[in-house]
Design a protein around this motif. Structure first.
Motif, PDB file in Angstrom:
ATOM      1  N   ILE A 172       0.850  -1.202   0.000  1.00 30.45           N
ATOM      2  CA  ILE A 172       0.000   0.000   0.000  1.00 30.45           C
ATOM      3  C   ILE A 172       0.878   1.242   0.000  1.00 30.45           C
ATOM      4  O   ILE A 172       0.605   2.231  -0.690  1.00 30.45           O
ATOM      5  CB  ILE A 172      -0.906   0.010   1.256  1.00 30.45           C
ATOM      6  N   LEU A 179       2.244   1.827  -3.377  1.00 28.04           N
ATOM      7  CA  LEU A 179       1.202   2.355  -4.271  1.00 28.04           C
ATOM      8  C   LEU A 179       0.967   3.835  -3.989  1.00 28.04           C
ATOM      9  O   LEU A 179       0.838   4.648  -4.917  1.00 28.04           O
ATOM     10  CB  LEU A 179      -0.088   1.550  -4.086  1.00 28.04           C
ATOM     11  N   ALA A 180       0.935   4.201  -2.694  1.00 26.18           N
ATOM     12  CA  ALA A 180       0.720   5.606  -2.335  1.00 26.18           C
ATOM     13  C   ALA A 180       1.844   6.470  -2.894  1.00 26.18           C
ATOM     14  O   ALA A 180       1.603   7.539  -3.463  1.00 26.18           O
ATOM     15  CB  ALA A 180       0.632   5.760  -0.819  1.00 26.18           C
ATOM     16  N   VAL A 181       3.092   5.983  -2.773  1.00 27.92           N
ATOM     17  CA  VAL A 181       4.244   6.739  -3.284  1.00 27.92           C
ATOM     18  C   VAL A 181       4.117   6.936  -4.792  1.00 27.92           C
ATOM     19  O   VAL A 181       4.278   8.043  -5.317  1.00 27.92           O
ATOM     20  CB  VAL A 181       5.565   6.014  -2.937  1.00 27.92           C
ATOM     21  N   LEU A 188       1.387   6.910  -6.567  1.00 27.08           N
ATOM     22  CA  LEU A 188       0.286   7.839  -6.851  1.00 27.08           C
ATOM     23  C   LEU A 188       0.731   9.286  -6.653  1.00 27.08           C
ATOM     24  O   LEU A 188       0.435  10.147  -7.478  1.00 27.08           O
ATOM     25  CB  LEU A 188      -0.905   7.550  -5.925  1.00 27.08           C
ATOM     26  N   VAL A 189       1.445   9.553  -5.565  1.00 28.22           N
ATOM     27  CA  VAL A 189       1.888  10.923  -5.301  1.00 28.22           C
ATOM     28  C   VAL A 189       2.784  11.413  -6.436  1.00 28.22           C
ATOM     29  O   VAL A 189       2.611  12.513  -6.965  1.00 28.22           O
ATOM     30  CB  VAL A 189       2.648  11.023  -3.961  1.00 28.22           C
ATOM     31  N   ILE A 190       3.742  10.554  -6.832  1.00 27.49           N
ATOM     32  CA  ILE A 190       4.686  10.959  -7.871  1.00 27.49           C
ATOM     33  C   ILE A 190       3.946  11.247  -9.177  1.00 27.49           C
ATOM     34  O   ILE A 190       4.290  12.160  -9.920  1.00 27.49           O
ATOM     35  CB  ILE A 190       5.776   9.877  -8.043  1.00 27.49           C
ATOM     36  N   PHE A 220       0.651  12.201  -9.288  1.00 31.07           N
ATOM     37  CA  PHE A 220      -0.291  13.308  -9.064  1.00 31.07           C
ATOM     38  C   PHE A 220       0.391  14.679  -9.157  1.00 31.07           C
ATOM     39  O   PHE A 220      -0.238  15.648  -9.563  1.00 31.07           O
ATOM     40  CB  PHE A 220      -0.928  13.212  -7.673  1.00 31.07           C
ATOM     41  N   VAL A 243      -9.644   8.257  -9.127  1.00 30.14           N
ATOM     42  CA  VAL A 243      -8.596   7.245  -8.942  1.00 30.14           C
ATOM     43  C   VAL A 243      -9.090   6.143  -8.010  1.00 30.14           C
ATOM     44  O   VAL A 243      -8.847   4.955  -8.249  1.00 30.14           O
ATOM     45  CB  VAL A 243      -7.308   7.898  -8.406  1.00 30.14           C
ATOM     46  N   ALA A 244      -9.826   6.525  -6.962  1.00 26.52           N
ATOM     47  CA  ALA A 244     -10.372   5.543  -6.039  1.00 26.52           C
ATOM     48  C   ALA A 244     -11.314   4.592  -6.783  1.00 26.52           C
ATOM     49  O   ALA A 244     -11.244   3.365  -6.619  1.00 26.52           O
ATOM     50  CB  ALA A 244     -11.116   6.238  -4.898  1.00 26.52           C
ATOM     51  N   LEU A 285      -9.255   2.256  -8.931  1.00 27.68           N
ATOM     52  CA  LEU A 285      -8.581   1.224  -8.130  1.00 27.68           C
ATOM     53  C   LEU A 285      -9.564   0.128  -7.748  1.00 27.68           C
ATOM     54  O   LEU A 285      -9.254  -1.061  -7.818  1.00 27.68           O
ATOM     55  CB  LEU A 285      -7.987   1.842  -6.854  1.00 27.68           C
ATOM     56  N   ALA A 329      -7.075  -1.994  -3.709  1.00 24.43           N
ATOM     57  CA  ALA A 329      -5.671  -1.625  -3.492  1.00 24.43           C
ATOM     58  C   ALA A 329      -4.918  -2.723  -2.740  1.00 24.43           C
ATOM     59  O   ALA A 329      -3.699  -2.839  -2.857  1.00 24.43           O
ATOM     60  CB  ALA A 329      -5.586  -0.319  -2.734  1.00 24.43           C
ATOM     61  N   ALA A 330      -5.617  -3.502  -1.918  1.00 20.43           N
ATOM     62  CA  ALA A 330      -4.900  -4.411  -1.028  1.00 20.43           C
ATOM     63  C   ALA A 330      -4.643  -5.785  -1.598  1.00 20.43           C
ATOM     64  O   ALA A 330      -4.454  -6.104  -2.659  1.00 20.43           O
ATOM     65  CB  ALA A 330      -5.675  -4.625   0.263  1.00 20.43           C
ATOM     66  N   GLU A 376      -9.720   2.274  -0.757  1.00 21.29           N
ATOM     67  CA  GLU A 376      -9.171   2.899  -1.970  1.00 21.29           C
ATOM     68  C   GLU A 376      -9.355   4.413  -1.912  1.00 21.29           C
ATOM     69  O   GLU A 376      -8.494   5.178  -2.327  1.00 21.29           O
ATOM     70  CB  GLU A 376      -9.852   2.348  -3.230  1.00 21.29           C
ATOM     71  N   ARG A 377     -10.529   4.824  -1.395  1.00 16.13           N
ATOM     72  CA  ARG A 377     -10.824   6.260  -1.340  1.00 16.13           C
ATOM     73  C   ARG A 377      -9.856   6.954  -0.377  1.00 16.13           C
ATOM     74  O   ARG A 377      -9.299   8.001  -0.691  1.00 16.13           O
ATOM     75  CB  ARG A 377     -12.271   6.454  -0.901  1.00 16.13           C
ATOM     76  N   LEU A 403      -6.879   5.964   0.474  1.00 13.82           N
ATOM     77  CA  LEU A 403      -5.551   5.950  -0.140  1.00 13.82           C
ATOM     78  C   LEU A 403      -5.422   7.080  -1.165  1.00 13.82           C
ATOM     79  O   LEU A 403      -4.449   7.840  -1.163  1.00 13.82           O
ATOM     80  CB  LEU A 403      -5.316   4.589  -0.808  1.00 13.82           C
ATOM     81  N   ALA A 404      -6.444   7.198  -2.035  1.00 14.09           N
ATOM     82  CA  ALA A 404      -6.391   8.219  -3.078  1.00 14.09           C
ATOM     83  C   ALA A 404      -6.407   9.623  -2.476  1.00 14.09           C
ATOM     84  O   ALA A 404      -5.689  10.512  -2.933  1.00 14.09           O
ATOM     85  CB  ALA A 404      -7.557   8.033  -4.054  1.00 14.09           C
ATOM     86  N   ALA A 435      -2.979  10.377  -0.961  1.00  9.49           N
ATOM     87  CA  ALA A 435      -1.980  10.625  -2.009  1.00  9.49           C
ATOM     88  C   ALA A 435      -2.202  11.983  -2.663  1.00  9.49           C
ATOM     89  O   ALA A 435      -1.254  12.732  -2.906  1.00  9.49           O
ATOM     90  CB  ALA A 435      -2.029   9.506  -3.056  1.00  9.49           C
ATOM     91  N   ALA A 490       0.379  15.215  -2.707  1.00  8.12           N
ATOM     92  CA  ALA A 490       0.792  15.907  -3.932  1.00  8.12           C
ATOM     93  C   ALA A 490       0.414  17.381  -3.865  1.00  8.12           C
ATOM     94  O   ALA A 490       1.174  18.244  -4.300  1.00  8.12           O
ATOM     95  CB  ALA A 490       0.141  15.240  -5.143  1.00  8.12           C
ATOM     96  N   LEU A 524       3.718  11.360   4.689  1.00 10.14           N
ATOM     97  CA  LEU A 524       4.156  10.912   3.367  1.00 10.14           C
ATOM     98  C   LEU A 524       4.905  12.035   2.656  1.00 10.14           C
ATOM     99  O   LEU A 524       5.937  11.805   2.011  1.00 10.14           O
ATOM    100  CB  LEU A 524       2.931  10.467   2.557  1.00 10.14           C
ATOM    101  N   LEU A 541       8.750  11.590   1.661  1.00  5.82           N
ATOM    102  CA  LEU A 541       9.148  11.625   0.247  1.00  5.82           C
ATOM    103  C   LEU A 541      10.182  12.719  -0.006  1.00  5.82           C
ATOM    104  O   LEU A 541      11.104  12.534  -0.801  1.00  5.82           O
ATOM    105  CB  LEU A 541       7.923  11.839  -0.648  1.00  5.82           C
ATOM    106  N   LEU A 577      12.797  13.400  -3.155  1.00  3.44           N
ATOM    107  CA  LEU A 577      11.993  14.090  -4.163  1.00  3.44           C
ATOM    108  C   LEU A 577      12.143  15.589  -3.935  1.00  3.44           C
ATOM    109  O   LEU A 577      12.112  16.045  -2.790  1.00  3.44           O
ATOM    110  CB  LEU A 577      10.513  13.709  -4.048  1.00  3.44           C
TER     111      LEU A 577
END
Lengths: 199, 180
Positions: A135, A138-140, A142-144, A146, A188-189, A192, A198-199, B2-3, B5-6, B9, B13, B57, B61, B66
């Motif tokens: 997870i 995946l978060a990393v 997504l950030v990169i 986004f 995105v949610a 996914l 995601a898991a 998922e929500r 997590l999104a 993230a 950002a 996060l 990062l 980064l």
């Protein structure tokens, strides 16, 4: 998304990421034990010497990464000069420079994916407390992804502002930018979930 | 899942992009960025836990390299630099902001302002100023005075967070996770 890893290859690029991070930790702790200014000067010279392996372009980008320190160095020196402890000021300024230069060297010579792998290895024992390294990865990712998307979105909003109004762009741009970001997150949610979660 | 997590993230950002956006430069070359506004907003919108994760996060990062700290910087050097304490305070700052936001039952805008001031200013300075003093050898009270020039700007950022939270509450009420 650019990273700060230097494209100029040095021998330090080939060392394992975990080893470099440990060495950096040890070196930083050691710097805080030094209180003779000549010894701190030696430490800075030794650190700078490591940069020589990369040649001039590498040294130049190393110097560029140190630039944000400049105002603080000036303040530290001025402050200690004013309280009549210039030697202590010199020591602290040198330590600041040396510690940051050493850390930047690790950043510049280690690929992001290698650092993430090292962190995953450190986090692995925490798996039994419910921490899922997948997870986090995946978060990393997504950030990169986004960051440039959001930069572009804000650029579009600026352009449409200019097209509609003669007024200067102000804080009111932040609300639509945040709305757009949240809508992206919802999509995105959805995506996914559609791909099996995601898991 | 998922929500969450999104959302985490996307806010990480957003903090990064807000930090990198051109902002007012101050005397001494210390730039004012919208970085702490991003932290406040993460707490206000996501609530304590997701807000803290998002800030964590962001800091993590940046530290692993980064270029998302102010001025396009990043890397472990920040940990040894003068602003280390401020960076490290962000997860707790978002946590406190979110926790207060969640527990205040008043109007969204006012609650957001109060929680941003307490979490995004008080907590940040409480950890950041001792860090500045430790890494530069400046006396604590002098460091505090030096940082005081940033407080008016920080209050404006808290007001901006309130403005955005209020707008979100109207336009996307379900996205205000702190008030679900």
């Amino acid at each position: 998304m650019l990273s700060l890893t230097s494209p100029v290859q040095t021998p330090w690029h080939r060392l394992p990421a975990g080893g470099k991070l440990l060495a950096l930790l040890g070196f930083s702790l050691f710097l805080f034990q030094i209180d003779a200014i000549w010894a701190m000067g030696l430490a800075l010279i030794a650190t700078s010497a490591l940069y020589l392996a990369g040649g001039w372009p590498f040294i130049k980008s190393g110097l560029r990464m140190l630039r944000p320190l400049a105002p603080f160095i000036v303040i530290v020196l001025a402050w200690h000069f004013w309280i009549e402890e210039p030697a202590k000021g010199g020591l602290i300024a040198l330590r600041l420079l040396t510690a940051v230069a050493a850390a930047n060297l690790v950043t510049m010579t280690t690929r992001l994916s290698d650092i993430i792998a090292a962190i995953e290895a450190v986090l692995r024992p925490f798996k039994r407390f419910g921490l899922n390294p997948k997870i986090i990865a995946l978060a990393v990712a997504l950030v990169i992804r986004f960051i440039p998307v959001m930069g572009e979105r804000i650029g579009q909003l600026r352009e449409s502002w200019r097209a509609r109004s003669a007024k200067r762009i102000n804080h009111q741009l932040i609300l639509p930018a945040t709305l757009a970001a949240l809508d992206d997150a919802e999509q995105v949610a959805e995506a996914l979930r559609a791909r099996g979660g995601a898991a | 899942m998922e929500r969450n997590l999104a959302f985490v993230a996307v806010f990480t950002a957003l903090i990064a992009v807000l930090t990198l956006m051109p902002a007012v430069a101050m005397p001494f070359g210390v730039p004012i960025t919208l970085q702490t506004f991003g932290i406040m907003l993460a707490g206000v919108v996501l609530g304590p836990w997701l807000g803290a994760l998002s800030a964590l996060l962001y800091v993590a990062l940046g530290l692993i390299g980064l270029p998302i700290f102010s001025g396009g910087n990043g890397g472990l050097g920040a940990l040894m630099g003068p602003t280390a304490g401020f960076l490290l305070s962000y997860p707790l700052a978002a946590l406190v902001t979110g926790a207060i936001m969640q527990n205040l039952k008043g109007a969204v805008g006012l609650s957001a302002f109060v929680s941003s001031v307490l979490g995004g200013i008080l907590v940040v300075y409480a950890i950041g100023v001792p860090g500045l003093s430790l890494n530069t050898g400046m006396a604590f009270d002098k460091a505090l005075v030096a940082m005081a020039v940033f407080i008016p700007g920080d209050l404006l950022k808290a007001a901006l967070a309130a403005f955005v939270a209020q707008g979100l509450a109207k336009a996307r009420p379900t996205a205000l996770l702190s008030r679900q």
